[in-house]
Structure formats: C-alpha cells, structure tokens
Design an enzyme around this catalytic site. Structure first.
Site, PDB file in Angstrom:
ATOM      1  N   ASP A  42      -4.905 -12.778   2.902  1.00 41.56           N
ATOM      2  CA  ASP A  42      -6.162 -12.323   3.497  1.00 41.56           C
ATOM      3  C   ASP A  42      -7.376 -12.562   2.598  1.00 41.56           C
ATOM      4  O   ASP A  42      -8.486 -12.162   2.950  1.00 41.56           O
ATOM      5  CB  ASP A  42      -6.067 -10.851   3.929  1.00 41.56           C
ATOM      6  CG  ASP A  42      -5.288  -9.991   2.966  1.00 41.56           C
ATOM      7  OD1 ASP A  42      -4.999 -10.466   1.845  1.00 41.56           O
ATOM      8  OD2 ASP A  42      -4.970  -8.839   3.310  1.00 41.56           O
TER       9      ASP A  42
ATOM     10  N   HIS B  58      -6.413  -7.067  -0.769  1.00 42.56           N
ATOM     11  CA  HIS B  58      -6.498  -5.624  -0.991  1.00 42.56           C
ATOM     12  C   HIS B  58      -5.676  -5.238  -2.217  1.00 42.56           C
ATOM     13  O   HIS B  58      -4.624  -5.822  -2.456  1.00 42.56           O
ATOM     14  CB  HIS B  58      -5.971  -4.865   0.239  1.00 42.56           C
ATOM     15  CG  HIS B  58      -6.689  -5.210   1.514  1.00 42.56           C
ATOM     16  ND1 HIS B  58      -6.211  -6.175   2.383  1.00 42.56           N
ATOM     17  CD2 HIS B  58      -7.841  -4.744   2.023  1.00 42.56           C
ATOM     18  CE1 HIS B  58      -7.061  -6.273   3.411  1.00 42.56           C
ATOM     19  NE2 HIS B  58      -8.051  -5.418   3.219  1.00 42.56           N
TER      20      HIS B  58
ATOM     21  N   ASP C  49      -2.815 -10.508  -2.656  1.00 40.22           N
ATOM     22  CA  ASP C  49      -3.404  -9.992  -1.422  1.00 40.22           C
ATOM     23  C   ASP C  49      -4.838  -9.557  -1.731  1.00 40.22           C
ATOM     24  O   ASP C  49      -5.127  -9.106  -2.839  1.00 40.22           O
ATOM     25  CB  ASP C  49      -2.577  -8.791  -0.922  1.00 40.22           C
ATOM     26  CG  ASP C  49      -2.989  -8.322   0.469  1.00 40.22           C
ATOM     27  OD1 ASP C  49      -2.275  -8.658   1.440  1.00 40.22           O
ATOM     28  OD2 ASP C  49      -4.015  -7.617   0.579  1.00 40.22           O
TER      29      ASP C  49
ATOM     30  N   HIS D 295       0.819  -1.224   0.000  1.00 45.26           N
ATOM     31  CA  HIS D 295       0.000   0.000   0.000  1.00 45.26           C
ATOM     32  C   HIS D 295       0.848   1.267   0.000  1.00 45.26           C
ATOM     33  O   HIS D 295       0.314   2.362  -0.186  1.00 45.26           O
ATOM     34  CB  HIS D 295      -0.925   0.031   1.222  1.00 45.26           C
ATOM     35  CG  HIS D 295      -2.007  -1.001   1.187  1.00 45.26           C
ATOM     36  ND1 HIS D 295      -2.881  -1.120   0.121  1.00 45.26           N
ATOM     37  CD2 HIS D 295      -2.353  -1.979   2.068  1.00 45.26           C
ATOM     38  CE1 HIS D 295      -3.728  -2.119   0.367  1.00 45.26           C
ATOM     39  NE2 HIS D 295      -3.422  -2.667   1.532  1.00 45.26           N
TER      40      HIS D 295
END
Ligand SMILES: [Zn+2]
Length: 308
Positions: free
Chosen positions: A245, A164, A162, A125
């Site tokens: 995740d 996200h 991931d 991120h």
C-alpha cells in the site's frame, strides 16, 4: 532459486462489508497476475490447515477465545472500528497462520529457498491482546516464534514495508531482543505508532516516511537504517511483512513507490538472506488496496524472489 507460493480458497471466504478496502478481490488480482507464464516455475502449494496452539506463541489464550467468540454464524460482526469477522474468518486466519508456519518449515528443510504467502486477513496490526486494522492474529509474529521453537532459530528479523506501521508486531516483540523488527511506513498515518524514538529493547528500527515522498526516500531509509540493522543482527531467518500500500496508486496512503521499488527492496533483502540466513526468506502479504498497484507490485516482488 526455488520459490514456493501458498494460497488457499478459504482466504476468499473472509468477507468484509461492501466498500471495505481489505476484500477478496485483492487475492483474485494476485492470482490473475501470477497466472502468467513468467511464473510457471513457481512451486504452487495449497496452504495446510494451521495448528491453533501456535497462536499462543504471540497471543494469550484469553484473547484467542475472545476472537473465537466474535465469529458470527451468519453475516458480519465488527471486532473493532475497521476490523470485521464473517463465518469463515476463523478458518481463514488459522489457515494463514498454517501457511506462514509451513513456509518456515519449507525454508528450514530446504524444500524452498523462499516462499510467498498470499493470504488474508493480514496480521501486522494485531497486538498481543488487540485485534485491529483489518487484522485478527499477528501471523508474522507467530511465524517468527514458530521458527525459534520448531527450528531453533536464535535471531529472526521481520522487515515490514507496508505503508502502515506494524504496531502489533512492535508490541509483541517490544522487550524481546531475539527478534529484530524493522519498518518503513508513512507518518503521520494510522495507527499512529512507529516513531524513530520507539526502539524497544534496541530491537525495533522505525523509519517513518513523510507523506508525498517516494522511491528516493524509501530506498535511503533501507540503505541507511534497515539494511545496516540487518547486517548487525545477522538473522537466521528474514520474514517480510509485505504490504504493497506504499504504491503510488494506493487509496489509503500518500507514499509514491512503484513496483520497481518493491523489486529493488526484495533484492536487497535476498542479498542479506544470502549473507546471513542461508537464503531463508518468508514473505507474508499484508496490505495493498489498489488492485492494479497490488498486482503489479506482487508480480515484481515474486519475480525477484524467483530470479534471485
Ligand atoms: Zn497497510
């Protein structure tokens, strides 16, 4: 296959506030599961210290100094709404970068076919000038540029599964066609980026997944979007932003993968690494917040890396 594993005790000393999902116990759960004799053949190494100058491969000096000045002498400081720093966070982040760069050295020098780096804080991120989403520096982006500068890699692919979207990695390589960024991620979900229409210089491939989907939709995204893009790009090195995740047990998202899906996706990427990259594959831990889901998924992922 020779598979190397990098860890370091400093990664446990990046302390987050009580109740924060990105916590040291994540690495303890990974350590425990990889202690099993099924992983006896892993080539275990302590992550080397990182070279701070390599941060500049992905971030400007002014940002590096901003992060450095946010590190507290005691306690925990807030870097953004959900990103914090403790006294050892700098050293942890630098060592994560050192491990990722060493993993690149290892696959280029033939010391390993592939490497898994179990480090924290995560990185995907972190944008050029913004620390966010539990991430201080973008370790995967730095490692990709390290491969280009130190090992003359022409094309590096980063595959990010991931749950996200890796907004930071996309930001850093937005106008750089020498790096292919491919991501599967839940949408809508934090951080809100990752639409199919975000294509950069033709080097960004986003495959968003609707909430409550699972194995079939994930594998179809790989088969129809990610793997053809990799074959077309023919990377010299594949880096995985390996967050776990999207596992059905994870509390931060609603994608229902099992450890078998991570086993499968790992196998698919190893095939492409065999075809294009002389097997060179470096996998960097990103998210994964249910300790059992994380441990089982890492076991499946590393087990596949070892077996080929
Ligand atoms: Zn994540």
């Amino acid at each position: 296959m020779v598979t190397r594993l990098y860890t370091h005790p400093i990664f446990l000393e990046h302390i987050t506030p009580p109740g924060h999902p990105e916590r040291p116990d994540r690495l303890r759960a990974i350590e425990r599961v990889l202690d099993d004799e099924a992983f006896a053949a892993l080539d275990r190494a302590e992550a080397p210290g990182g070279d701070e100058a390599t941060i500049l491969y992905a971030h400007p000096q002014e940002f590096v100094e901003r992060v450095r000045s946010a590190i507290p002498e005691t306690g925990i400081t807030r870097v953004d709404a959900d990103t914090t720093a403790s006294p050892k966070s700098w050293q942890a982040a630098i060592t994560a970068i050192g491990a990722a760069n060493a993993a690149v050295d290892d696959v280029y020098r033939g010391r390993a076919d592939n490497v898994f780096v179990a480090a924290r804080p995560p990185g995907h991120h972190a944008e050029k000038t913004t620390a966010m989403g539990f991430c201080l520096f973008n370790t995967a982006a730095i490692a990709a540029r390290y491969a280009q500068r130190q090992h003359q890699a022409e094309r590096v692919a980063i595959v990010d599964w991931d749950v996200h979207h890796g907004n930071g990695t996309q930001d850093i390589f937005w106008d750089d066609p020498s790096v292919l960024y491919c991501s599967t991620h839940q949408m809508p979900l934090y951080p809100g980026t990752g639409a199919v229409s975000e294509t950069g210089a033709g080097n960004i491939v986003n495959a968003p997944l609707a909430p409550q989907t699972g194995s079939e939709v994930f594998r179809d995204a790989f088969l129809s979007r990610i793997l053809p893009a990799l074959d077309n790009f023919a990377p010299d090195l594949i880096i995985i932003s390996a967050g776990f995740d999207a596992h059905h047990r994870d509390p931060l998202a609603e994608i229902n993968l099992t450890e078998d899906d991570f086993d499968w996706a790992t196998g698919q990427l190893m095939q492409r690494a065999g075809r294009h990259s002389d097997n060179r594959l470096v996998s960097l831990l990103e998210g994964g917040y249910d300790l059992q889901g994380l441990a089982f998924s890492v076991a499946a992922h590393v087990g596949r890396l070892m077996k080929g």
